[in-house]
Each structure stands twice: as structure tokens, then as C-alpha cells.
Motif scaffolding. Sequence first.
Motif, PDB file in Angstrom:
ATOM      1  N   GLU A 114       0.833  -1.206   0.000  1.00 51.80           N
ATOM      2  CA  GLU A 114       0.000   0.000   0.000  1.00 51.80           C
ATOM      3  C   GLU A 114       0.869   1.257   0.000  1.00 51.80           C
ATOM      4  O   GLU A 114       0.596   2.222  -0.722  1.00 51.80           O
ATOM      5  N   TYR A 115       1.918   1.240   0.817  1.00 51.30           N
ATOM      6  CA  TYR A 115       2.752   2.436   0.936  1.00 51.30           C
ATOM      7  C   TYR A 115       3.476   2.743  -0.370  1.00 51.30           C
ATOM      8  O   TYR A 115       3.603   3.912  -0.759  1.00 51.30           O
ATOM      9  N   VAL A 116       3.944   1.709  -1.056  1.00 53.12           N
ATOM     10  CA  VAL A 116       4.599   1.922  -2.351  1.00 53.12           C
ATOM     11  C   VAL A 116       3.639   2.596  -3.326  1.00 53.12           C
ATOM     12  O   VAL A 116       3.999   3.547  -4.036  1.00 53.12           O
ATOM     13  N   ARG A 117       2.399   2.127  -3.369  1.00 46.66           N
ATOM     14  CA  ARG A 117       1.394   2.705  -4.272  1.00 46.66           C
ATOM     15  C   ARG A 117       1.214   4.199  -4.017  1.00 46.66           C
ATOM     16  O   ARG A 117       1.277   5.027  -4.933  1.00 46.66           O
ATOM     17  N   TYR A 118       0.988   4.527  -2.743  1.00 47.43           N
ATOM     18  CA  TYR A 118       0.668   5.912  -2.418  1.00 47.43           C
ATOM     19  C   TYR A 118       1.898   6.812  -2.444  1.00 47.43           C
ATOM     20  O   TYR A 118       1.788   8.003  -2.753  1.00 47.43           O
ATOM     21  N   TRP A 119       3.063   6.274  -2.156  1.00 46.59           N
ATOM     22  CA  TRP A 119       4.287   7.081  -2.234  1.00 46.59           C
ATOM     23  C   TRP A 119       4.560   7.481  -3.678  1.00 46.59           C
ATOM     24  O   TRP A 119       4.891   8.646  -3.956  1.00 46.59           O
TER      25      TRP A 119
END
Length: 393
Positions: free
Chosen positions: A76-81
Amino acid sequence: MGVPVVTGFYRYTDIWFEWYKQCGEDGEVLKAILAHDALVSPQHPLHVDGVDGIQLYVGTLKSGETRILLSSKQVEYVRYWLHAVGLTKEPIGLPYSDCLLRLQDLRGVSPQAFKTGGELKTAVKKIEKNNKSIKKSNDPPLTFRRSSFEAVRKLWQSKIGIWCSIDVESWERDHTVVTEFGWSCIHWEDGQEVRQEGHFIVNEYQTYTNGYYVAENRKNYRWGQSEIVSKKDFTSRIKSLLSDLRHNEYVFLVFHDAKEDLDYMKSDSIKADLSGVSYTLPDGVSSKSGVFVVDTADLFGGLQGEGTRNRGLEQVCNQLQIKTEFLHNAGNDAHYTLEACKTMACGDSLDLQREKRWPSKTTPGTVKVNIDALEDEENEASDEEGVFMSALI
């Protein structure tokens, strides 16, 4: 009512080889940030302070196969970053839901740091090779247990590291009330076995007694003096024990049916640091050091020829000819768990040991001993002996 959020883990190989293919023009950006050498950079958005490289996870499937994993939070963090820094116009879509592994899909999972991209690639290849061996068998869980048995024999007989069995007891009416902790450790000095063990009782919970579902034996510790400690000291003493264990190059945490005790260790009652714990045993002293989980339920299952069923500690000890007293005392259970591990690890190779323990009792065409039928025979023989003795009186 809102839709519940499902969390878990994704196979690293699915994320690296497949996810970018469903992302269209954003695929190349995604692949770049997930590249082996990029992941281990201190500037990577998934970098964790204090970790040299990238912290991923290693999970063991029910089949015994292992996988390198990313948590759903990391994905999830990779997507939003990527979206937040303007590298994608919109957040990239999630991987297919079929790729998600939930905790209940895994035998265990633990954090694992990889310092370099090369180390990560090597680990992926090694795990794939091990998994192929497991898949070749008709019973992968049994293959895993059998291989674990032989690995433990090799490590124990090489007198490597420190072996510490752990047992946690709770109140039978509310398992969040942890009442006891027991431990038993063996290591070697100048080739001689050295054993230390102990038993902690939580002072505040002394009135929370068992006896309805399981025996109440907290005051019947047989291997030393129980220590009655406060809840605060209970937690700190356990953490101190684990910290001291980590001073050893190789640490083997021994459990009987590990999941329940590990859940207790991770609970708010203890909050033990289990970072870096591996469910895959090292090949030997030349392998990477660390903290490893050994499960005597798995060892006995491998010895007896069952792939998935877990026998209770009392039954295992009975079959291994280990006399027990006052089980469901955390200190006693820890002692007998380590005895079971030692007894199996000190014996012959698996198939020879099985035949010596249960001569001519292996089911033809299999590697399984039918313990239930064997115990029925023993009980019938005991009943007949009792009738015979009564007739003589």
C-alpha cells in the motif's frame, strides 16, 4: 457497515514479476522501485530506521514451503508514495486479491532483513530450490516435518548454539490473562551439556485458577523454585531472558505446537521482540546465524509419519518413554518439551529411530505408525492385566 479491510502478505516473486504487468504505463516506474538493488537503499521509501538494507518477511506455508513476503502495508505504501511524489497520476491498482496471504494461511511469518540486492536474489533462488524438493513428495507437509527432524538431529548432535524451550500458561476462562511462563535451556561448554531452567508466576493473577478445562498445577513446579513476580517484572524478566539468548550466535526456541505460545509471546501481556525469528532451520554451523523456531509437534509428526496432525505433549512424551508429572505447569511443560526434543534429536536417523521405537508397527507401504491403534492395543493389554491381577487377589 463498512467493508472490512483485509491485511496480510504478498509473495515477493508475485510483486516483482507480475504486479507491474497490470499497471500499464506505470509498470516501469513500479518495477524500478521494486528492483533488488533499489529496495536495499537507505533512501528507499520502505527503509526502516535501524535496519541495514530492506526489511521483508519470510513466511512458511501450510505445505511447509517458504516464501519471501512483503506486507500488505508495504505494498500500500509503495502505491501511495509513487502517487504522492508525482511519479504516477493515480495510485496504482492493488495486486490481484488471490495473491494475498492472510495470517491463517501461514504456519508462521517473521521479519527478515536483506542487506544487499545480491543477498535478496540468492535467498529467492535458495527458497525456490527448497520448495521444489518439498513439492516432489506426495505429502509436502510430511516432507517438511521429516526434513526438519533431520535438520534438528544434525544441529543438536553438532552441539550448536543454545536451545531454549518456552511454555506460556493462561487462565482457562480468559486467555488474555497470562498467568505463568516457563523456560528450559541447554547449551554446551567444553562439549558438556549445561542446563538452566525457571518458572515465573504472575502475582496479580494467583487467584485466577484453572481446573475446569485444564489441570491447575502452577504450584507444582518440579525443576526448581517458582518465582512469583509482578505483572511488570513478569514482562521485563521474559524480555531480559530473550535478550540474553540473542547474545548466542545460534538460538533455537523450542515449542510444542508453537503457534499458541508465539501468539502469547506477541500479545500485550508480554510483547516479546521476535524480530528476525526464522521458521527455516540453518543447514549447519556454516550457515547464517540467528534465532530459529523448533516445534516438537512437527518433529514427532515427522518421526511418526503424520503430515498435519499435532499430538499433545503428554501423548508425545508417553510415546517417547518420557515420564511426566504435573503438566500444564509452564515450567514443567517447558522442561518436558526440551526433553522430547533432546530425545528425538539424540537418536538415530528418522526411519531407523521410528523402527526402533515401534518395531514392525509401520503401516506397509508408508512411513506412518498408527499411534491411535497402538495406544488402543496398549490399553487393552493393560485392562487384561488388571483383570488377571484382580482374579489372583
